[in-house]
Structure formats: structure tokens, C-alpha cells
Design a protein around this motif. Structure first.
Motif: not given
Length: 77
Positions: A2, A23-24, A62, A67-68, A70-72, A74-75
């Protein structure tokens, strides 16, 4: 991860250079990020995290928050 994403975003989006973001923090809906910024960030993330993002499958949403993002990322690791 992050913190690394925040650093990349702040260093490459002029409007965010002196802003505190977490992150938000909303980035697109508040006008901080535009489509050109997102395209630039995609390239930077691919280089920094050694990933390949499929442009046809990426949603603009995304990139609304770190935070989003980071999700992208990580995927795709």
C-alpha cells in the motif's frame, strides 16, 4: 505494498504531490485522477511490480482508491 502504491501515485500525479492520501481516499470521483493518469499508472505498476495488466479487463473504478489499486495488483501477481 500500500505504501509503495501511495508513493508511486503521489510522485506521478501532480495534484496529489502535497496531499495526504490513504488507502480509502477517493481519487477519481474527486477529480485527482483522470484517464491519462490511470494509463500512466498502469505502466508504472507493471514495471514496479513486474506484472502485466490486461487493459481490456481493467475497470476504471479499480483506480478510485489505493486500496482498490492494491487489490488489482495483487490479483495479477
Amino acid at each position: 505494498m500500500k505504501d509503495k502504491i501511495i508513493k508511486i501515485v503521489k510522485e506521478n500525479v501532480f495534484e496529489l504531490l502535497d496531499k495526504d492520501i490513504d488507502k480509502d481516499t477517493k481519487l477519481i470521483s474527486t477529480g485527482y485522477l483522470e484517464s491519462f493518469d490511470v494509463i500512466n499508472l498502469i505502466g508504472l505498476f507493471e514495471s514496479e511490480f513486474d506484472i502485466e495488466l490486461d487493459l481490456e479487463k481493467i475497470e476504471l473504478s479499480s483506480f478510485e482508491t489505493v486500496g482498490l489499486m492494491e487489490e488489482l495488483i495483487c490479483s495479477h501477481v
